[in-house]
Motif scaffolding. Structure first.
Motif, mmCIF file in Angstrom:
data_model
loop_
_atom_site.group_PDB
_atom_site.id
_atom_site.type_symbol
_atom_site.label_atom_id
_atom_site.label_comp_id
_atom_site.label_asym_id
_atom_site.label_seq_id
_atom_site.Cartn_x
_atom_site.Cartn_y
_atom_site.Cartn_z
ATOM 1 N N LEU A 86 0.769 -1.080 0.010
ATOM 2 C CA LEU A 86 -0.031 -0.002 -0.113
ATOM 3 C C LEU A 86 0.882 1.158 0.053
ATOM 4 O O LEU A 86 1.900 1.265 0.820
ATOM 5 N N PRO A 87 0.508 2.150 -0.643
ATOM 6 C CA PRO A 87 1.090 3.438 -0.846
ATOM 7 C C PRO A 87 1.187 4.142 0.825
ATOM 8 O O PRO A 87 -0.096 3.965 1.274
ATOM 9 N N GLY A 88 2.098 4.869 1.338
ATOM 10 C CA GLY A 88 1.914 5.495 2.642
ATOM 11 C C GLY A 88 2.157 4.500 3.587
ATOM 12 O O GLY A 88 2.410 3.503 3.640
ATOM 13 N N ARG A 89 3.076 5.338 4.844
ATOM 14 C CA ARG A 89 3.661 4.518 5.868
ATOM 15 C C ARG A 89 2.961 4.488 6.728
ATOM 16 O O ARG A 89 2.429 5.698 7.204
ATOM 17 N N LYS A 90 2.677 3.556 7.550
ATOM 18 C CA LYS A 90 1.928 3.630 9.063
ATOM 19 C C LYS A 90 2.980 3.556 9.966
ATOM 20 O O LYS A 90 3.686 2.734 9.794
ATOM 21 N N GLU A 91 2.865 4.484 10.889
ATOM 22 C CA GLU A 91 3.913 4.635 11.864
ATOM 23 C C GLU A 91 3.794 3.564 12.998
ATOM 24 O O GLU A 91 4.884 3.253 13.556
ATOM 25 N N THR A 92 2.519 3.542 13.533
ATOM 26 C CA THR A 92 2.411 2.540 14.515
ATOM 27 C C THR A 92 2.607 1.173 14.266
ATOM 28 O O THR A 92 2.307 0.905 13.141
ATOM 29 N N THR A 93 3.039 0.501 15.186
ATOM 30 C CA THR A 93 2.957 -1.061 15.085
ATOM 31 C C THR A 93 1.806 -1.654 15.674
ATOM 32 O O THR A 93 1.149 -1.335 16.625
ATOM 33 N N GLY A 94 1.468 -2.993 15.273
ATOM 34 C CA GLY A 94 0.474 -3.735 15.905
ATOM 35 C C GLY A 94 -0.793 -3.299 15.438
ATOM 36 O O GLY A 94 -1.076 -2.052 14.832
ATOM 37 N N GLY A 95 -1.949 -4.137 15.745
ATOM 38 C CA GLY A 95 -3.266 -3.550 15.444
ATOM 39 C C GLY A 95 -3.591 -3.830 14.044
ATOM 40 O O GLY A 95 -2.745 -4.178 13.302
ATOM 41 N N MET A 96 -4.758 -3.173 13.514
ATOM 42 C CA MET A 96 -4.989 -3.281 12.158
ATOM 43 C C MET A 96 -4.097 -2.315 11.046
ATOM 44 O O MET A 96 -3.955 -1.256 11.399
ATOM 45 N N PRO A 97 -3.719 -3.064 9.934
ATOM 46 C CA PRO A 97 -3.156 -2.245 8.952
ATOM 47 C C PRO A 97 -3.938 -1.248 8.417
ATOM 48 O O PRO A 97 -5.217 -1.662 8.229
ATOM 49 N N PRO A 98 -3.659 -0.315 7.607
ATOM 50 C CA PRO A 98 -4.473 0.659 7.190
ATOM 51 C C PRO A 98 -4.946 0.042 5.969
ATOM 52 O O PRO A 98 -4.274 -0.183 4.936
ATOM 53 N N LEU A 99 -6.177 -0.107 5.568
ATOM 54 C CA LEU A 99 -6.936 -0.431 4.139
ATOM 55 C C LEU A 99 -6.809 0.711 3.251
ATOM 56 O O LEU A 99 -6.521 0.324 2.021
ATOM 57 N N THR A 100 -6.676 1.756 3.484
ATOM 58 C CA THR A 100 -6.662 2.922 2.625
ATOM 59 C C THR A 100 -5.741 3.925 3.129
ATOM 60 O O THR A 100 -5.561 4.095 4.408
ATOM 61 N N GLY A 101 -4.635 4.254 2.489
ATOM 62 C CA GLY A 101 -3.585 5.383 3.096
ATOM 63 C C GLY A 101 -3.435 6.616 2.313
ATOM 64 O O GLY A 101 -3.763 6.451 0.926
ATOM 65 N N LEU A 102 -3.130 7.590 3.007
ATOM 66 C CA LEU A 102 -2.946 8.679 2.230
ATOM 67 C C LEU A 102 -1.376 8.861 1.934
ATOM 68 O O LEU A 102 -0.397 8.881 2.803
ATOM 69 N N ALA A 103 -0.978 8.658 0.692
ATOM 70 C CA ALA A 103 0.182 8.303 0.460
ATOM 71 C C ALA A 103 0.837 9.900 0.290
ATOM 72 O O ALA A 103 0.535 10.951 -0.088
ATOM 73 N N THR A 104 2.139 10.044 0.822
ATOM 74 C CA THR A 104 3.141 11.165 0.550
ATOM 75 C C THR A 104 3.661 11.085 -0.936
ATOM 76 O O THR A 104 3.729 12.240 -1.521
ATOM 77 N N ARG A 105 3.832 9.635 -1.279
ATOM 78 C CA ARG A 105 4.499 9.602 -2.656
ATOM 79 C C ARG A 105 3.511 8.252 -3.328
ATOM 80 O O ARG A 105 3.400 7.407 -2.799
ATOM 81 N N ASP A 106 3.354 8.621 -4.482
ATOM 82 C CA ASP A 106 2.635 7.515 -5.453
ATOM 83 C C ASP A 106 3.475 6.418 -5.466
ATOM 84 O O ASP A 106 4.673 6.521 -5.617
ATOM 85 N N LEU A 107 2.742 5.301 -5.540
ATOM 86 C CA LEU A 107 3.311 3.775 -6.099
ATOM 87 C C LEU A 107 2.988 4.064 -7.622
ATOM 88 O O LEU A 107 2.093 4.279 -7.978
ATOM 89 N N THR A 108 4.014 3.682 -8.372
ATOM 90 C CA THR A 108 3.941 3.833 -9.826
ATOM 91 C C THR A 108 4.252 2.560 -10.552
ATOM 92 O O THR A 108 4.570 1.677 -9.591
ATOM 93 N N LEU A 109 3.794 2.662 -11.620
ATOM 94 C CA LEU A 109 4.037 1.161 -12.361
ATOM 95 C C LEU A 109 5.411 0.950 -12.599
ATOM 96 O O LEU A 109 5.834 -0.383 -12.581
ATOM 97 N N GLY A 110 6.305 1.890 -12.685
ATOM 98 C CA GLY A 110 7.888 1.538 -12.483
ATOM 99 C C GLY A 110 8.156 0.836 -11.317
ATOM 100 O O GLY A 110 8.875 -0.134 -11.138
ATOM 101 N N ASP A 111 7.428 1.198 -9.972
ATOM 102 C CA ASP A 111 7.609 0.562 -8.888
ATOM 103 C C ASP A 111 7.392 -0.929 -8.982
ATOM 104 O O ASP A 111 7.978 -1.836 -8.316
ATOM 105 N N ALA A 112 6.083 -0.861 -9.480
ATOM 106 C CA ALA A 112 5.510 -2.410 -9.420
ATOM 107 C C ALA A 112 6.435 -3.229 -10.477
ATOM 108 O O ALA A 112 6.701 -4.483 -10.057
#
Lengths: 231, 404
Positions: free
Chosen positions: B64-90
């Motif tokens: 997922l784009p975007g970093r979740k800072e806390t650990t444990g619990g539910m991972p974010p299903l939607t994230g507000l990305a600082t930087r997009d994931l691109t086709l190049g990344d994929a």
């Protein structure tokens, strides 16, 4: 067989102390036929309950077959009741949901006797007491005389040495009553020690020994000739 | 007393007091039904969620784009990305040695129409590999063709429900449909599969990822699916993906990785606790049944004083009297428990027929509820039975009370 020594038993009724038995001494030998008579509240039933180990004396000692019973625990007392004492009550005390035969067999069930032996003993008693097919019925379907004969069969099925009967004819018509008494006397003739508590003077007169009670004491203890009242 | 005789006496007494016995039977049955049904529901929900996430596969990672800072619990299903994931990344992730396949994912709602029929459809932009990763098959035609990721081919695969709604009974394969301001040719129709991971594939329009980027006018990817070469590549795969993204994103690992295990852990914990809570609530109903047993046994003891006195006069020991009363309660509890168990299993079976949720009570709950019912009965019958056992035979025999 039975020896009471200075046996007392008190009851508290309200704020009043009632002496059920007051320093009673008594000896009964094997095979005796006793009637206990007296007015209501004289202590007849208390005596019967003490003798039957249904109740324990407050003071004094009761020897049954030379075993001192006053300090026995309930388990041993239950065992003695089971093996040595039979009860016959005025109101029969049959369990209504069981058939007559099941009522007769109940003491043997509690004593853990094998079914084959149970059947043998109950069949003999049913035959002897002339109950026949009636034993397949429940108590509610039997006449008073039949019910008391079932109760006697139940009392005798463990082959006790002592039979205690509390007003055994009190709820019966004279014909049925006479039959029950004849039966009890027949058993006494075979060596059973028989003790009957009764109001009925005629019945008291039939016994070979008659105890008269008043206020928790035995005030009269007479031996009666076997022929005196019969006939 | 012989066991068979004791049992006979107990059964006789039970059938002799029919309404009382039926009442206790019912109370016990309801208690056991409650325990079994509630644990069944909780376990069913747990199995359902696990089943859903298991479709992800043990080897699959979601990036997922975007970093979740806390650990444990539910991972974010939607994230507000600082930087997009691109086709190049994929593509870079796809070249990693521990990664077998990679599928980029672009998603959005779009108006889809054929002739005068139109409707909103959830649209996925992805690649050929997505079908293998999600084990998605077509009922008719083909899956998306193998294409360079940046090639916007005008082809689509549609869900079975969407096909019915757009084309009715007419053939759909090879036909054109309009999605937003673009036209796509239908090359495949998904098999009936239903929902998974909250996505209803029946209503889905699937197009090449480059086409979706044009359609939604959006560069950044919604997420990237990466299938590793095996479960034991999980640790190294995660590290390699993070490193790759870091290298490509100027030293920032601004993505979150989700694996089936991390999802399951989170949900399993929550649902396990829920299950225990429900079982606890149900156990209270057994407790109530137990108290009812105590009261009714108490009443029985009082009603049957004459019988108890008689049994004692006939030579019954205190332990025998206790055994008879406790035994009656235990028999009732066991029978009630078995009835309850049968009833709840029937209800759960019915539930399984009606819904797709695997409603199933774990074996420990079945045996446990039965044991608990018996235990409650024994415990609560003990007190009144003890009272019966200690009763003076004389007092019990003389209901009239006149002692002379």
């Amino acid at each position: 067989m039975i020896r009471l020594s200075a046996v007392s038993r008190c009851f508290v009724l309200g704020d009043q102390q009632v002496k059920g038995l007051d320093q009673v001494d008594l000896r009964v030998s094997r095979g005796e036929y006793l009637a206990v008579m007296g007015p209501s509240g004289s202590g007849k039933s208390t005596l019967l309950n003490i003798l039957g180990l249904l109740d324990a004396p407050d003071s004094g000692e009761y020897w049954l077959n030379d075993e001192a019973t006053a300090s026995l625990d309930e388990i041993r007392r239950a065992e003695l009741r089971s093996r040595h004492i039979g009860f016959v009550f005025q109101s029969y005390h049959l369990i209504p949901r069981l058939t007559a035969l099941e009522n007769i067999e109940l003491p043997m069930l509690l004593a853990g006797i094998e079914p084959a032996e149970r059947q043998r003993r109950s069949a003999r008693l049913v035959e002897r007491l002339n109950l026949g097919d009636r034993v397949r019925h429940r108590p509610a379907e039997l006449s008073g005389g039949q019910r008391q004969r079932v109760a006697i069969a139940r009392a005798m099925v463990m082959q006790p040495a002592l039979l205690l009967a509390d007003e055994p004819t009190g709820n019966l018509d004279s014909h049925s009553g006479a039959e029950v008494i004849r039966l009890l006397e027949e058993l006494n003739g075979e060596g059973l020690t028989l003790l009957i508590v009764t109001h009925d003077a005629a019945l008291g007169a039939r016994a070979r020994r008659c105890l008269r009670m008043c206020d928790g004491r035995i005030i009269e203890d007479v031996q009666q000739g076997p022929g005196d009242a019969r006939g | 007393m012989r066991a068979a005789d004791a049992l006979g006496l107990m059964l006789g007494a039970l059938s002799g007091h029919r309404s009382r016995s039926l009442m206790l039977l019912l109370a016990m049955a309801i208690g056991v039904v409650a325990v079994n049904l509630l644990t069944g529901l909780a376990e069913g929900a747990r199995q359902f969620v696990i089943g859903e996430f298991s479709m992800l596969g043990r080897n699959t990672l979601i990036v997922l784009p975007g970093r979740k800072e806390t650990t444990g619990g539910m991972p974010p299903l939607t994230g507000l990305a600082t930087r997009d994931l691109t086709l190049g990344d994929a593509e870079a992730i796809g070249r990693l040695p521990s990664v077998r396949r990679v599928a980029p994912l672009q998603a959005g709602q779009v108006e889809v129409s054929v002739g005068n029929r139109s409707r909103e459809a959830f649209t996925l932009g992805t690649s050929h590999e997505f079908f293998a990763i999600r084990q998605l098959g077509v009922g008719q035609g083909q899956i998306l063709p193998v294409l360079p990721l940046d090639q916007a081919e005008a082809v689509c695969v549609i869900g079975a429900t969407l096909r019915r709604e757009l084309f009715g009974s007419r053939p759909a394969l090879g036909q054109w449909l309009r999605a937003g301001d673009r036209r796509f040719r239908v090359v495949g129709i998904l098999g009936e599969r239903g929902e998974s991971l909250g996505m209803d594939f029946g209503e889905m329009l699937i197009i090449p990822v480059a086409s979706a980027q044009v359609l939604f006018n959006r560069e950044g990817l919604f997420r990237v699916f990466a299938e590793l070469r095996g479960p034991h590549f999980m640790v190294s795969g995660k590290r390699q993906i993070i490193d790759t993204i870091k290298a490509r994103h100027e030293g920032k690992d601004d993505v979150t990785l989700i694996s089936q295990d991390s999802m399951l852990e989170a949900f399993d914990g929550i649902l396990g606790a829920l299950g225990l809570a429900l079982a606890g609530i149900a156990a209270i109903s057994l407790l109530v049944a137990g108290i009812l047993i105590m009261n009714v046994t108490w009443i029985a003891v009082n009603q049957r004083t004459a019988e108890i006195g008689l049994l004692k006069a006939l030579g019954a020991r205190p332990a025998q009297v206790r055994l008879l009363f406790v035994g009656e309660a235990a028999l009732l509890a066991l029978a009630g428990g078995l009835i309850g168990l049968g009833l709840s299993e029937a209800l759960l079976w019915l539930g399984r027929q009606l819904w797709e949720i695997p409603l199933q009570t774990p074996v420990w709950a079945r045996i446990g509820s039965l044991l608990l019912a018996s235990l409650a009965a024994l415990l609560f019958a003990w007190l009144p039975a003890n009272q019966a056992a200690r009763m003076e035979p004389l007092a019990a025999l003389r209901p009239s009370g006149a002692r002379t």
